[in-house]
Write a protein that holds these residues in place. Structure first.
Motif, PDB file in Angstrom:
ATOM      1  N   ILE A  48       0.008   8.898   2.181  1.00  0.00           N
ATOM      2  CA  ILE A  48      -0.943   8.185   3.036  1.00  0.00           C
ATOM      3  C   ILE A  48      -0.175   7.038   3.668  1.00  0.00           C
ATOM      4  N   VAL A  49      -0.204   6.984   4.977  1.00  0.00           N
ATOM      5  CA  VAL A  49       0.577   5.973   5.695  1.00  0.00           C
ATOM      6  C   VAL A  49      -0.325   5.205   6.639  1.00  0.00           C
ATOM      7  N   MET A  50      -0.018   3.951   6.812  1.00  0.00           N
ATOM      8  CA  MET A  50      -0.724   3.126   7.782  1.00  0.00           C
ATOM      9  C   MET A  50      -0.193   3.437   9.180  1.00  0.00           C
TER      10      MET A  50
ATOM     11  N   PHE B 225       0.852  -1.184   0.000  1.00  0.00           N
ATOM     12  CA  PHE B 225       0.000   0.000   0.000  1.00  0.00           C
ATOM     13  C   PHE B 225       0.889   1.236   0.000  1.00  0.00           C
ATOM     14  N   VAL B 226       1.132   1.799  -1.189  1.00  0.00           N
ATOM     15  CA  VAL B 226       1.943   3.017  -1.330  1.00  0.00           C
ATOM     16  C   VAL B 226       1.081   4.081  -1.996  1.00  0.00           C
ATOM     17  N   LYS B 227       0.925   5.228  -1.335  1.00  0.00           N
ATOM     18  CA  LYS B 227       0.168   6.356  -1.882  1.00  0.00           C
ATOM     19  C   LYS B 227       0.989   7.602  -1.569  1.00  0.00           C
ATOM     20  N   ASP B 228       1.728   8.089  -2.553  1.00  0.00           N
ATOM     21  CA  ASP B 228       2.789   9.058  -2.309  1.00  0.00           C
ATOM     22  C   ASP B 228       2.825  10.072  -3.444  1.00  0.00           C
ATOM     23  N   VAL B 229       2.833  11.355  -3.122  1.00  0.00           N
ATOM     24  CA  VAL B 229       2.952  12.400  -4.138  1.00  0.00           C
ATOM     25  C   VAL B 229       4.076  13.342  -3.720  1.00  0.00           C
ATOM     26  N   ILE B 230       4.955  13.641  -4.673  1.00  0.00           N
ATOM     27  CA  ILE B 230       6.119  14.503  -4.422  1.00  0.00           C
ATOM     28  C   ILE B 230       6.053  15.698  -5.363  1.00  0.00           C
ATOM     29  N   GLY B 231       6.349  16.874  -4.843  1.00  0.00           N
ATOM     30  CA  GLY B 231       6.450  18.084  -5.644  1.00  0.00           C
ATOM     31  C   GLY B 231       7.661  18.892  -5.209  1.00  0.00           C
ATOM     32  N   PRO B 232       7.976  19.985  -5.894  1.00  0.00           N
ATOM     33  CA  PRO B 232       9.135  20.788  -5.528  1.00  0.00           C
ATOM     34  C   PRO B 232       9.123  21.266  -4.081  1.00  0.00           C
ATOM     35  N   LYS B 233       7.945  21.451  -3.491  1.00  0.00           N
ATOM     36  CA  LYS B 233       7.847  21.989  -2.135  1.00  0.00           C
ATOM     37  C   LYS B 233       7.783  20.927  -1.053  1.00  0.00           C
ATOM     38  N   GLY B 234       7.784  19.641  -1.449  1.00  0.00           N
ATOM     39  CA  GLY B 234       7.727  18.589  -0.443  1.00  0.00           C
ATOM     40  C   GLY B 234       6.939  17.395  -0.924  1.00  0.00           C
ATOM     41  N   SER B 235       6.390  16.649   0.005  1.00  0.00           N
ATOM     42  CA  SER B 235       5.657  15.438  -0.353  1.00  0.00           C
ATOM     43  C   SER B 235       4.498  15.216   0.610  1.00  0.00           C
ATOM     44  N   VAL B 236       3.520  14.460   0.144  1.00  0.00           N
ATOM     45  CA  VAL B 236       2.404  14.061   0.994  1.00  0.00           C
ATOM     46  C   VAL B 236       2.166  12.577   0.753  1.00  0.00           C
TER      47      VAL B 236
ATOM     48  N   ASN C 147     -11.871  -2.804   3.210  1.00  0.00           N
ATOM     49  CA  ASN C 147     -11.837  -1.537   3.929  1.00  0.00           C
ATOM     50  C   ASN C 147     -10.446  -0.908   3.889  1.00  0.00           C
ATOM     51  N   ALA C 148      -9.400  -1.742   3.832  1.00  0.00           N
ATOM     52  CA  ALA C 148      -8.039  -1.215   3.782  1.00  0.00           C
ATOM     53  C   ALA C 148      -7.738  -0.527   2.466  1.00  0.00           C
ATOM     54  N   HIS C 149      -8.531  -0.792   1.425  1.00  0.00           N
ATOM     55  CA  HIS C 149      -8.269  -0.199   0.114  1.00  0.00           C
ATOM     56  C   HIS C 149      -8.622   1.280   0.087  1.00  0.00           C
ATOM     57  N   THR C 150      -9.491   1.736   0.992  1.00  0.00           N
ATOM     58  CA  THR C 150      -9.842   3.149   1.056  1.00  0.00           C
ATOM     59  C   THR C 150      -9.332   3.804   2.333  1.00  0.00           C
ATOM     60  N   LYS C 151      -9.019   3.020   3.343  1.00  0.00           N
ATOM     61  CA  LYS C 151      -8.592   3.565   4.635  1.00  0.00           C
ATOM     62  C   LYS C 151      -7.257   4.283   4.503  1.00  0.00           C
ATOM     63  N   THR C 152      -7.120   5.412   5.196  1.00  0.00           N
ATOM     64  CA  THR C 152      -5.874   6.164   5.120  1.00  0.00           C
ATOM     65  C   THR C 152      -5.055   6.101   6.400  1.00  0.00           C
ATOM     66  N   ASN C 153      -5.694   6.059   7.579  1.00  0.00           N
ATOM     67  CA  ASN C 153      -5.026   6.039   8.876  1.00  0.00           C
ATOM     68  C   ASN C 153      -4.356   7.370   9.220  1.00  0.00           C
ATOM     69  N   GLN C 154      -3.402   7.803   8.374  1.00  0.00           N
ATOM     70  CA  GLN C 154      -2.743   9.084   8.592  1.00  0.00           C
ATOM     71  C   GLN C 154      -2.296   9.682   7.263  1.00  0.00           C
ATOM     72  N   ILE C 155      -2.271  11.002   7.207  1.00  0.00           N
ATOM     73  CA  ILE C 155      -1.651  11.708   6.086  1.00  0.00           C
ATOM     74  C   ILE C 155      -0.361  12.336   6.607  1.00  0.00           C
ATOM     75  N   LEU C 156       0.737  12.058   5.947  1.00  0.00           N
ATOM     76  CA  LEU C 156       2.042  12.586   6.343  1.00  0.00           C
ATOM     77  C   LEU C 156       2.463  13.663   5.347  1.00  0.00           C
ATOM     78  N   LEU C 157       2.646  14.886   5.832  1.00  0.00           N
ATOM     79  CA  LEU C 157       3.069  16.014   4.993  1.00  0.00           C
ATOM     80  C   LEU C 157       4.508  16.378   5.322  1.00  0.00           C
ATOM     81  N   HIS C 158       5.357  16.334   4.298  1.00  0.00           N
ATOM     82  CA  HIS C 158       6.774  16.688   4.449  1.00  0.00           C
ATOM     83  C   HIS C 158       7.056  17.980   3.690  1.00  0.00           C
ATOM     84  N   HIS C 159       7.736  18.920   4.351  1.00  0.00           N
ATOM     85  CA  HIS C 159       8.088  20.218   3.751  1.00  0.00           C
ATOM     86  C   HIS C 159       9.548  20.197   3.298  1.00  0.00           C
ATOM     87  N   ALA C 160       9.802  20.643   2.078  1.00  0.00           N
ATOM     88  CA  ALA C 160      11.151  20.591   1.514  1.00  0.00           C
ATOM     89  C   ALA C 160      12.011  21.797   1.874  1.00  0.00           C
TER      90      ALA C 160
END
Length: 355
Positions: free
Chosen positions: A254-256, A241-252, A269-282
Motif C-alpha cells: 500500500i503506497v501513498m 506508513f509502511v504496509k508491505d507483504v512479500i512472497g516467493p512470487k513477488g510483493s504487494v 483518515n490516513a490510518h485506513t486510506k490506501t491511495n494505491q496498491i502496488l503489485l510487483h511480480h518476481a
C-alpha cells in the motif's frame, strides 16, 4: 422488521462516528447516548434528541437496548461487553476486545452462552482496498514476509488522547491488533513465537509504559513479520506508513500517491486510506530481466473513515437479522490480541514468548 434500539457508550472519535452511522442506517434507532460529562457536550443535530446518560449501568437499566455499542477506553471493554450481553443486548465493541487474553476469552464465552452477536471493531476488515490487498497477498505463495507500521507524530488534542491511551495500553497493543490481524488473514498459519522491543521517549506516561514499540512474529509455515508503532510529538513522519507483504512470487504494497505528501501521520483518515496498491511480480525472463511490469491499482474512490464505520454497523445488523455465525470473527480477535500482548510481555521481560 423492527429497528434495533442502540445504546452508544463513549463519544470520542470512534464513538461519535459509530453513533452517526446508526443514525443513517434504516434498521437502527438510537435509544441512548452514554459518556462522562455528556451534559456539557455539543452534539450533531442527528444525535441531539437522544436520551443522555453519564453512567453505564444506569443507562443499560433505563434503556434496555437491543444493541450496545462500546467505544470507551479499552480497560472497560470486557466488563461493559459482558454486562451488556448478560442484559440481553448484542454488542459492538471497539478494538482491542480486552486488556488481557483471559478477559477476551470471557467476553467470547459470554457471547456464546447468551447467544448474542459480538462484533469487534476491526475496521480494515470492511475496507474494500484492504480486502483487495489481502486477496492479492494470498496469491504470492508462502512463506510471507510482513512489514507494517503506523507511527503518529501527535500534538495538542491528539497527543492528549494518546497519553490517555498510554495509561493502560502501549501503541503496539492498541494499533497492532489491526495489522497483526491482517497478517493472520493472509497466512492462515499459526503464530509460534513473538518478540518485542520498546522504549520510553518521554516521562509523560505511567512508570513502566512505553510510547514506541516494535514486535516480531513467526508463524509455523515459515512466515515472519514485524509491526512498529510510536506516538508523540517526537515521532518522525519519515516512512511512518509502511504496509508491505512479500512472497516467493513477488510483493504487494500500500503506497501513498504523490499528491498525498501533505497528509499528517495523526490524521485518522490516513490510518485506513490506501491511495494505491502496488503489485510487483518476481518472475524473470531467460535474460534475467523482469517478465512483467509492476501494476498500480488505484483506490481513489475508497470510503472515508465515517463510511467505514457505517459498513461495520451494517455488518452487525446483517449478523443479527441473519443469525450469522461469528465464531471465526471472535476467535480471530482473540488470536491477534494474544500476539500483541505477547509482544508487550516480551518488551517488558526481554524474552521471546512462545505461543
Amino acid at each position: 422488521m423492527s429497528a434495533q434500539r442502540v445504546l452508544v457508550v463513549g463519544l470520542g472519535n470512534m464513538g461519535l462516528s459509530h453513533a452517526l452511522a446508526y443514525s443513517r442506517i434504516d434498521g437502527y434507532e438510537i435509544a441512548g447516548l452514554c459518556t462522562r460529562n455528556i451534559d456539557g457536550m455539543s452534539l450533531p443535530a442527528a444525535l441531539q434528541d437522544a436520551p443522555r446518560f453519564s453512567d453505564f449501568d444506569e443507562a443499560l437499566e433505563a434503556v434496555r437496548p437491543d444493541v450496545v455499542s462500546i467505544n470507551t477506553w479499552s480497560d472497560t471493554h470486557a466488563a461493559y461487553a459482558i454486562r451488556a450481553m448478560e442484559a440481553g443486548a448484542h454488542v459492538f465493541v471497539e478494538k482491542p476486545l480486552a486488556d488481557t487474553v483471559k478477559d477476551a476469552e470471557r467476553v467470547v464465552e459470554t457471547a456464546i452462552r447468551t447467544k448474542r452477536k459480538l462484533v469487534i471493531g476491526y475496521i480494515l476488515r470492511h475496507h474494500p482496498s484492504w480486502i483487495k490487498f489481502i486477496e492479492i497477498a494470498r496469491t504470492l505463495g508462502t512463506p510471507h514476509v510482513f512489514r507494517m507500521n503506523l507511527n503518529q507524530q501527535s500534538s495538542g488534542a491528539a497527543w492528549e488522547a494518546h497519553k490517555r491511551l498510554l495509561q493502560s495500553l502501549s501503541p503496539i497493543v492498541d494499533c497492532g491488533v489491526h495489522y497483526v490481524d491482517v497478517m493472520c488473514q493472509i497466512t492462515k498459519a499459526n503464530p509460534v513465537q513473538v518478540h518485542g522491543v520498546g522504549t520510553r521517549l518521554t516521562d509523560d506516561m505511567p512508570a513502566g509504559m512505553y510510547n514506541y514499540g516494535h514486535l516480531h512474529v513467526t508463524f509455523d509455515d515459515g512466515s515472519v513479520g514485524w509491526y512498529e508503532a510510536g506516538w508523540g510529538p517526537m515521532m518522525s513522519e519519515t516512512a511512518y506508513f509502511v504496509k508491505d507483504v512479500i512472497g516467493p512470487k513477488g510483493s504487494v504494497s500500500i503506497v501513498m500517491a504523490e499528491t498525498a505528501g501533505d497528509i499528517r501521520s495523526d490524521d485518522i483518515n490516513a490510518h485506513t486510506k490506501t491511495n494505491q496498491i502496488l503489485l510487483h511480480h518476481a518472475a524473470l525472463r531467460d535474460d534475467g530481466s523482469f517478465a512483467k511490469a509492476d501494476e498500480r491499482i488505484s483506490t481513489t474512490d475508497e470510503p472515508d473513515h465515517d463510511a467505514l464505520c457505517e459498513r461495520e454497523q451494517r455488518f452487525l445488523l446483517r449478523a443479527i437479522r441473519e443469525d450469522a455465525d461469528l465464531t471465526d470473527h471472535m476467535n480471530d480477535a482473540v488470536r491477534s490480541l494474544r500476539i500483541v500482548l505477547a509482544a508487550d510481555e516480551a518488551v517488558r521481560t526481554g524474552r521471546v514468548v512462545s505461543l
